[in-house]
Design a protein around this motif. Structure first.
Motif, short mmCIF file in Angstrom:
data_model
loop_
_atom_site.label_atom_id
_atom_site.label_comp_id
_atom_site.label_asym_id
_atom_site.label_seq_id
_atom_site.Cartn_x
_atom_site.Cartn_y
_atom_site.Cartn_z
N THR A 10 0.87 -1.18 0.00
CA THR A 10 0.00 0.00 0.00
C THR A 10 0.91 1.22 0.00
N GLY A 11 1.30 1.63 -1.19
CA GLY A 11 2.31 2.68 -1.30
C GLY A 11 3.68 2.08 -1.12
N TYR A 47 -4.29 -1.51 8.87
CA TYR A 47 -5.41 -0.60 8.62
C TYR A 47 -6.70 -1.16 9.24
N VAL A 64 -9.00 9.94 5.38
CA VAL A 64 -7.87 10.41 4.59
C VAL A 64 -7.42 11.81 5.01
N LYS A 120 -4.26 5.33 9.81
CA LYS A 120 -5.16 5.31 8.66
C LYS A 120 -6.14 4.13 8.77
N ASN A 149 -7.77 1.97 -0.60
CA ASN A 149 -7.50 2.90 -1.70
C ASN A 149 -6.02 2.89 -2.07
N ASN A 150 -5.15 2.89 -1.08
CA ASN A 150 -3.72 2.88 -1.36
C ASN A 150 -3.29 1.58 -2.04
N ASN A 170 -4.59 1.47 -5.75
CA ASN A 170 -3.96 2.47 -6.61
C ASN A 170 -2.44 2.37 -6.66
N THR A 171 -1.86 1.36 -6.00
CA THR A 171 -0.42 1.15 -6.11
C THR A 171 -0.08 0.71 -7.52
#
Length: 282
Positions: free
Chosen positions: A64-65, A74, A219, A227, A234-235, A238-239
């Motif tokens: 996640t990132g 999380y 966020v 978080k 989401n992270n 979208n990685t």
């Protein structure tokens, strides 16, 4: 004629259920496929073999990132945030509803009307003043800061639910208890709360769903170590590094939504009973 009509109704309901469950089927089947299965098979095809690798990776290994610890931290953050926020906002709403119906005072109707603005207020409006308030309290970028935000934003809704439910409880119960020497809190704990199970279930489910699924406050007000699950999902999705693993994304989405689904499966009937018992009256 009656049997044929009933058959048509059941057929329509079955088709509607299949239509609405189709996205869930796609997510679940995709999460149990290997990447080779996904590339070579159709969207609706069943997995050739059950493969839980994507679930394990989504939980504890997906990136996640820059972090590659999966959704586990999380998820735990969300649990630590949701439990106190739901319980606190529900209890405060119950006390507010009790006061506004059984211990009315001059201006109580005006205060209730003003509180209703919180139900319809756009969430974006409170971002700046809420961030300033958290800064003054020293709660920025912390789980307890998120708890504070959700409690404050949930009081309006919980007060509305309990106030409209408590209207249906006869005032004579409170008056009789007062004559017997019972005070404010004793009446609340011994008389009002035992009668409040339906509306408590409605409010707990409502608050749990709203807080668990919240993304905006998560966020904006969370820090690196606080978080919630929605931000982590989401992270993860979208990685952009490496090969896109759709099975991991689907497994992560199901993990993120699983608590709310379980709550509705287990307590959904109580939610409906609570609504019909007076939660939306008044």
């Amino acid at each position: 004629m009656a049997k044929s009509g009933r058959f048509v109704i059941y057929a329509v309901l079955l088709l509607a259920a299949l239509f609405y469950l189709m996205p869930m089927y796609v997510m679940l089947s995709t999460s149990l496929k290997s990447m080779d299965d996904i590339r070579n098979g159709g969207l609706l095809a069943l997995p050739s073999a059950l493969d839980f690798t994507a679930w394990l990776k989504a939980w504890s290994g997906a990136c996640t990132g820059i972090e590659c610890s999966g959704l586990k931290p999380y998820f735990l953050n969300s649990v630590m945030m949701v439990v106190p926020a739901v319980l606190t906002s529900t209890l405060l709403g119950a006390i507010n509803g009790y006061v506004l119906t059984k211990w009315r005072f001059k201006g109580s109707d005006l205060i209730f009307s003003l509180m209703l603005f919180g139900v319809f207020m756009p969430l974006q409006v409170v971002l700046l003043p809420m961030s300033q308030t958290l800064g003054w309290l020293g709660l920025t970028e912390s789980i307890w800061g998120l708890v504070t935000v959700h409690v404050l934003m949930g009081i309006a809704s919980t007060t509305l639910f309990f106030r409209n439910y408590y209207i249906s409880i006869p005032d004579e119960l409170v008056k009789a208890a007062t004559l017997d020497g019972a005070g404010f809190f004793r009446i609340f704990w011994r008389i009002i709360l035992p009668l409040s199970t339906p509306i408590f279930m409605v409010t707990l489910i409502w608050q749990f769903t709203n807080i668990w699924n919240d993304f905006l406050f998560g966020v904006v007000f969370s820090g690196a170590d606080s978080k919630p699950i929605t931000v982590g999902l989401n992270n993860l999705v979208n990685t952009s590094t490496g090969v896109k693993e759709y099975n991991v994304d689907m497994a992560a989405a199901i993990i993120a939504g699983l608590p709310t689904m379980l709550v509705y499966l287990i307590a959904g009937k109580y939610f409906v009973r609570g609504l019909t018992a007076g939660a939306v009256k008044g």
